[in-house]
Design an enzyme around this catalytic site. Structure first.
Site, PDB file in Angstrom:
ATOM      1  N   ASP A  60      -9.502 -46.270 -26.797  1.00  0.00           N
ATOM      2  CA  ASP A  60      -8.463 -46.818 -25.916  1.00  0.00           C
ATOM      3  C   ASP A  60      -7.121 -46.794 -26.649  1.00  0.00           C
ATOM      4  O   ASP A  60      -6.959 -47.459 -27.669  1.00  0.00           O
ATOM      5  CB  ASP A  60      -8.873 -48.254 -25.541  1.00  0.00           C
ATOM      6  CG  ASP A  60      -7.792 -48.981 -24.758  1.00  0.00           C
ATOM      7  OD1 ASP A  60      -6.902 -48.301 -24.197  1.00  0.00           O
ATOM      8  OD2 ASP A  60      -7.861 -50.225 -24.701  1.00  0.00           O
ATOM      9  N   ASP A 117      -5.593 -51.436 -22.769  1.00  0.00           N
ATOM     10  CA  ASP A 117      -6.052 -52.036 -21.502  1.00  0.00           C
ATOM     11  C   ASP A 117      -7.572 -52.223 -21.476  1.00  0.00           C
ATOM     12  O   ASP A 117      -8.143 -52.593 -20.455  1.00  0.00           O
ATOM     13  CB  ASP A 117      -5.579 -51.219 -20.291  1.00  0.00           C
ATOM     14  CG  ASP A 117      -6.215 -49.822 -20.251  1.00  0.00           C
ATOM     15  OD1 ASP A 117      -6.963 -49.462 -21.191  1.00  0.00           O
ATOM     16  OD2 ASP A 117      -5.973 -49.089 -19.275  1.00  0.00           O
ATOM     17  N   ASP A 134     -16.899 -32.698 -15.563  1.00  0.00           N
ATOM     18  CA  ASP A 134     -17.930 -33.148 -14.638  1.00  0.00           C
ATOM     19  C   ASP A 134     -17.467 -32.834 -13.222  1.00  0.00           C
ATOM     20  O   ASP A 134     -16.312 -33.077 -12.890  1.00  0.00           O
ATOM     21  CB  ASP A 134     -18.100 -34.672 -14.801  1.00  0.00           C
ATOM     22  CG  ASP A 134     -19.533 -35.098 -14.729  1.00  0.00           C
ATOM     23  OD1 ASP A 134     -20.192 -34.729 -13.761  1.00  0.00           O
ATOM     24  OD2 ASP A 134     -19.981 -35.822 -15.647  1.00  0.00           O
ATOM     25  N   ASP A 138     -22.864 -32.694 -11.152  1.00  0.00           N
ATOM     26  CA  ASP A 138     -23.566 -33.936 -10.877  1.00  0.00           C
ATOM     27  C   ASP A 138     -24.427 -33.826  -9.616  1.00  0.00           C
ATOM     28  O   ASP A 138     -23.944 -33.371  -8.579  1.00  0.00           O
ATOM     29  CB  ASP A 138     -22.483 -35.015 -10.676  1.00  0.00           C
ATOM     30  CG  ASP A 138     -23.055 -36.386 -10.536  1.00  0.00           C
ATOM     31  OD1 ASP A 138     -23.548 -36.897 -11.541  1.00  0.00           O
ATOM     32  OD2 ASP A 138     -22.999 -36.944  -9.428  1.00  0.00           O
ATOM     33  N   GLU A 146     -27.343 -30.895 -12.877  1.00  0.00           N
ATOM     34  CA  GLU A 146     -28.349 -31.946 -12.838  1.00  0.00           C
ATOM     35  C   GLU A 146     -29.333 -31.501 -11.773  1.00  0.00           C
ATOM     36  O   GLU A 146     -29.012 -31.498 -10.585  1.00  0.00           O
ATOM     37  CB  GLU A 146     -27.677 -33.240 -12.381  1.00  0.00           C
ATOM     38  CG  GLU A 146     -27.691 -34.334 -13.376  1.00  0.00           C
ATOM     39  CD  GLU A 146     -27.390 -35.678 -12.731  1.00  0.00           C
ATOM     40  OE1 GLU A 146     -27.751 -36.675 -13.335  1.00  0.00           O
ATOM     41  OE2 GLU A 146     -26.800 -35.746 -11.658  1.00  0.00           O
ATOM     42  N   HIS A 179     -24.776 -40.897 -20.482  1.00  0.00           N
ATOM     43  CA  HIS A 179     -24.210 -42.116 -19.889  1.00  0.00           C
ATOM     44  C   HIS A 179     -25.132 -42.761 -18.853  1.00  0.00           C
ATOM     45  O   HIS A 179     -24.848 -43.855 -18.393  1.00  0.00           O
ATOM     46  CB  HIS A 179     -22.864 -41.771 -19.249  1.00  0.00           C
ATOM     47  CG  HIS A 179     -23.050 -40.855 -18.073  1.00  0.00           C
ATOM     48  ND1 HIS A 179     -23.488 -39.556 -18.219  1.00  0.00           N
ATOM     49  CD2 HIS A 179     -22.915 -41.061 -16.745  1.00  0.00           C
ATOM     50  CE1 HIS A 179     -23.609 -39.003 -17.019  1.00  0.00           C
ATOM     51  NE2 HIS A 179     -23.260 -39.899 -16.104  1.00  0.00           N
ATOM     52  N   ASP A 180     -26.190 -42.057 -18.444  1.00  0.00           N
ATOM     53  CA  ASP A 180     -27.148 -42.637 -17.500  1.00  0.00           C
ATOM     54  C   ASP A 180     -28.377 -43.173 -18.209  1.00  0.00           C
ATOM     55  O   ASP A 180     -29.349 -43.565 -17.559  1.00  0.00           O
ATOM     56  CB  ASP A 180     -27.615 -41.568 -16.495  1.00  0.00           C
ATOM     57  CG  ASP A 180     -26.525 -41.194 -15.505  1.00  0.00           C
ATOM     58  OD1 ASP A 180     -25.608 -42.004 -15.291  1.00  0.00           O
ATOM     59  OD2 ASP A 180     -26.595 -40.075 -14.955  1.00  0.00           O
TER      60      ASP A 180
END
Ligand code: TEU
Length: 583
Positions: free
Chosen positions: A51, A55, A128, A230, A284, A358-359
């Site tokens: 970051d 934020d 993605d 995706d 995917e 990330h899943d």
């Protein structure tokens, strides 16, 4: 400006040279060499990487500030999770404008700077592409949901309410697991396989497809090197909406995936977009071997790589949402899943190898052992597995330092729509919520989404503001800075393993064969190409275990080991990983 493929003769030679390898069992491995087969892809989840503006959410300038670190890993390509404009209810998988950058992450100028920064360092960038659905805040859906006569109405799938209730469809991210949502202004239901804020796009409509292709060309013309697609298997639906068959049994992969026109659409996308560029594509792809193979069989002219879910969804109790089997996972069966998918792509197509994304939870907690005494050895062991399969490795950020699951105790600590909607379902059924939350400590997606641990300062050096998800408290010891100059660190092992893969073509193209197949504790295999033969031994247990390799390892050359002194006597130390060259 179109960045068409202009092949220099030498590049063309490298890209199209074919290596036919005859192994001792006389099967012919036909492998066309490609950069994306030889590449290691590093996945960056931008929200959680770095970051720059305080934020609490990672951003493009943050990634730019870490370009040299990424380069230092030795990886060849990055895959970025979605950074397009989005309400972020599913962290960017709900896109409201495919052609712009979410201000949360930065600007298009930042994107261009980042892309150039990667390219200057010889790193390719894969974006993605979420093509099954968009956000309900996308201008297409906003218009479509106002009136049936909107030109965008047919960009989505609708069931007119005057026909009664729509035929049941499942939704993975819905409190009621129901895939249709009523919309008053049009008096019709729209379809959403994912959350109700993610309406499915209607690929039957050629106008939608053309808009999508135009958008894809825009990114490729900017110089993007590939796409991770995706939920691509879901883009085609049987729009006669037949009732689900009795055998359905929740298996949406089998019944929703590969709708009747799926491959017509992918082939059209290839003709209209992908074939005009030198890009890498990975889908995917849900479903069995036969279905997944269709995406990547070169003769079909669709995509390059596909990832399946059989190995990653392994070891959960049947019929429940990601509930880990208390008895752990059966290594013998798991190894056979890899054998099966390796053989799926022996003569045609190409696979992928991943243990986290990330899943998924952190690979260390799910497949290794995150107890402090085993963290280093088992992280290195899993890294060895990822980088020694005959498939393109996809390596998730943070795994290179051995990050582990955060293991939240309370549902309020979670951010993930998948977890929250599944929790609501268990609650509605009067299920055991305590047991559910215990299971989620191992399997939930937020475990893999906590901020990158850069150093031992506040917020692990992720940024000055309170991070959107808490930092794992082990950051004071598990962080990049602490491992940078330690030659024995997980980080430096990852770098070394990348070099080993690069220096040994056998690890990319060589035949994969299981050794000691019924060994319940050790994953052992050979990789063979031409005259070179490597033996890879991986102990998945916290105890010393035996392995039968049928080869004398005492004379073999050790290519790499996660122990200072590798075992050569047919035993393996806890979580030992050693690669031998045996000829
Ligand atoms: O995931 C698609 C998908 O099929 C998910 O069910 C995924 O396998 C599941 O989350 C595993 O628990 C993609 C994205 O990777 C995911 O992050 C998105 O939430 C989803 O699509 C919707 O776009």
């Amino acid at each position: 400006m179109m960045r068409k493929i202009i092949f220099l003769p030498i590049v063309a030679l490298a890209l199209f040279s074919s290596c036919k390898t005859k192994n001792k069992n006389s099967t012919i491995l036909s492998t066309e060499k490609k950069w994306w087969k030889e590449a290691t892809v590093y996945q960056i989840y931008p929200r959680s990487f770095k970051d720059s503006d305080g934020d609490g959410v990672g951003d493009l300038k943050g990634i730019i500030s870490k370009l040299d670190y990424i380069k230092s890993l030795g990886i060849d390509a990055v895959w970025l999770n979605p950074i397009y404009t989005s309400p972020q209810k599913d962290n960017g998988y709900d896109i409201s404008d495919y052609e712009n950058i979410n201000p949360l992450f930065g600007t298009m100028e930042d994107f261009d700077t980042m892309l150039k920064g990667f390219h200057d360092r010889g790193i390719k960038v894969m974006m993605d592409m979420v093509l099954n659905h968009c956000s309900n805040e996308h201008k297409w859906f906003k218009a479509a949901s106002q009136s049936r006569s909107s030109p965008y109405y047919n960009y989505f799938h609708w069931w007119p309410a005057e026909k009664g209730e729509p035929p049941y469809r499942w939704s993975i991210f819905d409190d009621k697991a129901y895939g249709w949502e009523y919309n008053k202004p049009t008096n019709s239901y729209y379809l959403h396989y994912f959350a109700d804020f993610q309406p499915d796009l209607n690929w039957e409509n050629p106008a939608l497809r053309q808009d999508i292709y135009k958008m894809m060309r825009m990114w490729l013309d900017k110089g993007v090197d590939g796409f991770r697609m995706d939920a691509l298997a879901f883009i085609s639906k049987d729009t006669t909406w037949p009732p689900l068959p009795k055998e359905y049994n929740g298996n949406w992969g089998l019944y929703y995936a590969s709708g009747p026109k799926l491959h017509d659409y992918v082939q059209e996308m290839n003709r209209e977009v992908l074939s005009k560029y030198d890009v890498a594509t990975v889908a995917e792809a849900m479903g069995d071997v036969a279905r997944v193979k269709k995406f990547v069989d070169e003769d079909r002219k669709e995509l390059n790589m596909a990832y399946h879910f059989e190995a990653i969804d392994f070891g959960y109790l049947p019929g429940e949402y990601k509930m880990p089997d208390p008895n752990g996972f059966d290594l013998v069966k798991w190894k056979n899943v890899y054998v099966k998918w390796d053989s799926a792509f022996i003569d045609k197509g190409w696979g992928t190898m991943y243990l986290g994304n990330h899943d998924q939870p952190r690979m260390l907690t799910r497949w290794g052992n995150d107890a402090p005494e085993y963290r280093v050895a088992s992280s290195k062991m899993l890294t060895t597995l990822i980088l020694t399969m005959r498939a393109t490795p996809y390596y998730y950020f943070g795994d290179e330092i051995g990050m582990s699951n955060i293991k939240f105790d309370r549902v309020e600590q979670y951010n993930d729509v998948e977890l929250l909607t599944n929790y609501a379902q268990v609650k509605a059924k009067g299920g055991d919520l305590k047991r559910f939350l215990e299971g989620m400590k191992i399997s939930s997606r937020d475990n893999g989404r906590t901020p990158m641990q850069w150093d031992a300062t506040a917020n692990a050096g992720f940024g000055s503001g309170q991070p959107w998800l808490p930092v794992n408290e082990n950051y004071t010891t598990v962080n990049v800075e602490a491992q940078e100059n330690d030659t024995t660190s997980v980080l430096n092992y990852f770098r070394k393993m990348i070099r080993v893969r690069k220096e040994n073509e056998v690890l990319v193209y060589g035949r994969f064969s299981l050794l000691d197949a019924n060994n319940p504790d050790v994953f052992a295999y050979t990789r063979e190409l031409g005259d070179q033969k490597l033996v890879v031994l991986l102990n998945f247990r916290s105890e010393v275990k035996k392995v039968n390799t049928e080869v004398d390892l005492t004379k073999a050359k050790i290519i790499i080991s996660n122990y200072a002194v590798a075992s050569t006597d047919g035993s393996l130390q806890p979580y030992e990983a050693t690669i031998f060259q045996v000829n």
